[in-house]
Design an enzyme around this catalytic site. Structure first.
Site, PDB file in Angstrom:
ATOM      1  N   HIS A  27       0.839  -1.204   0.000  1.00  0.00           N
ATOM      2  CA  HIS A  27       0.000   0.000   0.000  1.00  0.00           C
ATOM      3  C   HIS A  27       0.877   1.257   0.000  1.00  0.00           C
ATOM      4  CE1 HIS A  27      -2.846   2.844   2.194  1.00  0.00           C
ATOM      5  NE2 HIS A  27      -3.493   2.535   1.087  1.00  0.00           N
ATOM      6  N   HIS A  69      -0.631  10.178  -3.418  1.00  0.00           N
ATOM      7  CA  HIS A  69      -1.956   9.762  -2.938  1.00  0.00           C
ATOM      8  C   HIS A  69      -3.007  10.857  -3.020  1.00  0.00           C
ATOM      9  CE1 HIS A  69      -5.188   9.092  -0.003  1.00  0.00           C
ATOM     10  NE2 HIS A  69      -5.117   7.857  -0.453  1.00  0.00           N
TER      11      HIS A  69
HETATM   12 CA    CA Z   1      -4.848   3.930  -3.119  1.00  0.00          CA
END
Ligand code: CA
Length: 313
Positions: A27, A69
């Protein structure tokens, strides 16, 4: 004919080999150890044995897909110091207001709260430390393919189309810009090591329809959703995408399974929940390893987003 098929299977065996289960999806890279989405965090995740490395993708002012992000730069860079006065009326600095040349001047740091200056995860990499930079989506594809070549492994990519409708409002087509690069680097079909993920159902339908994407798609959900709450909804979803990415709490509350994984799998969908964090475990689990075991062997997820890709390896 059968002989030919056998030969083809031997020659191309690894292409069709079943993927490990659950897939470990790093992630934002190994973001539990190094600032998210830096190439250092990606290399670390790669070395820890991740199966897929995630890219969140947003656009620069000159339309270049970059790996980042947030559509804003406030929480992960020194933009406020480097470019004072370039924020919008709401006080935020948007990647879309900066050219790639300008974005390259920014230092990337461990995620922090811009109001307080404090790290979001205090036990992780120290705040404000390091000489990390924003990289483009293309640079990251080259980086991962380079590692695949030098190691002989086949680690996949897992790009997320970020806020497609918002980008369109701002006059930019983010999915199209990403698809050009995916095609250039050989990601095109469901046997390629790539999943495109998106929270926007309309954009997933557009990717599958108008934009002609033939590779795998994952529908991210925020939890309760008319699409995933009913069997009929899941069957509709399965006509367009290959899997869903729900938050962990939609899969299990403590040790109680919600049944979502089984229902989605029965509809033909993979389930890749987000996000395993050693420093934010749900109640009832003494360690990340124990939680991973629960998700893998009891919840039986097909994949798992993790800030700590070494857990489970
Ligand atoms: Ca993502």
């Amino acid at each position: 004919m059968r002989k030919l098929l056998v030969l083809a299977c031997c020659a191309f065996g690894p292409l069709f080999a079943a993927e490990p289960s659950p897939l470990i999806i790093a992630h934002r890279g190994a973001s539990g150890y190094l600032p998210e989405h830096t190439l250092a965090a990606k290399a670390f995740a790669y070395a820890q044995g991740a199966d897929y490395l995630e890219q969140d993708v947003v656009l620069s002012k000159d339309g270049v897909p970059i790996v980042q992000h947030d559509v804003t730069l406030d929480s992960t860079t020194d933009v406020a110091v480097r470019f004072p006065g370039r924020q919008r009326a709401n006080g935020s600095f948007y990647a879309l207001d900066f050219t790639l040349g300008e974005l390259r001047q920014l230092r990337v740091v461990e995620r922090f709260n811009p109001k307080t200056g404090k790290s979001v995860y205090p036990g992780r990499f120290p705040g404000g430390v390091g000489e990390f930079r924003i990289n483009t989506f293309e640079e990251e594809l080259q980086f991962i393919q380079g590692l695949n070549r030098s190691t002989g492994r086949r680690v996949g990519i897992y790009p997320e189309v970020k806020l497609a409708a918002w980008h369109r409002q701002e006059g930019h087509e983010i999915s199209k810009a990403m698809l050009v690069l995916l095609e250039k680097y050989g990601y095109a079909s469901k046997t390629d090591a790539c999943f495109i993920q998106c929270f926007e159902w309309e954009e997933l339908c557009r990717l599958r329809g108008e934009l002609g994407w033939k590779g795998r798609l994952i529908f991210l959900t925020g939890g309760k959703s008319p699409w995933t709450d009913t069997t009929e909804g899941l069957r509709e979803v399965a006509k367009v995408v290959d899997g869903i990415g729900p938050p962990l709490f939609a899969v299990a509350e403590g040790r109680n399974l919600t049944g979502l994984v089984a229902r989605a799998q029965a509809a033909g969908l993979q389930v890749h929940p987000y996000t395993l964090r050693n420093d934010a475990l749900p109640k009832g689990f003494a360690s990340a390893r124990e939680f991973f075991g629960f998700l893998a062997w009891e919840a039986k997820v097909d994949g798992l987003f993790s800030d700590f890709p070494d857990v489970g390896r």
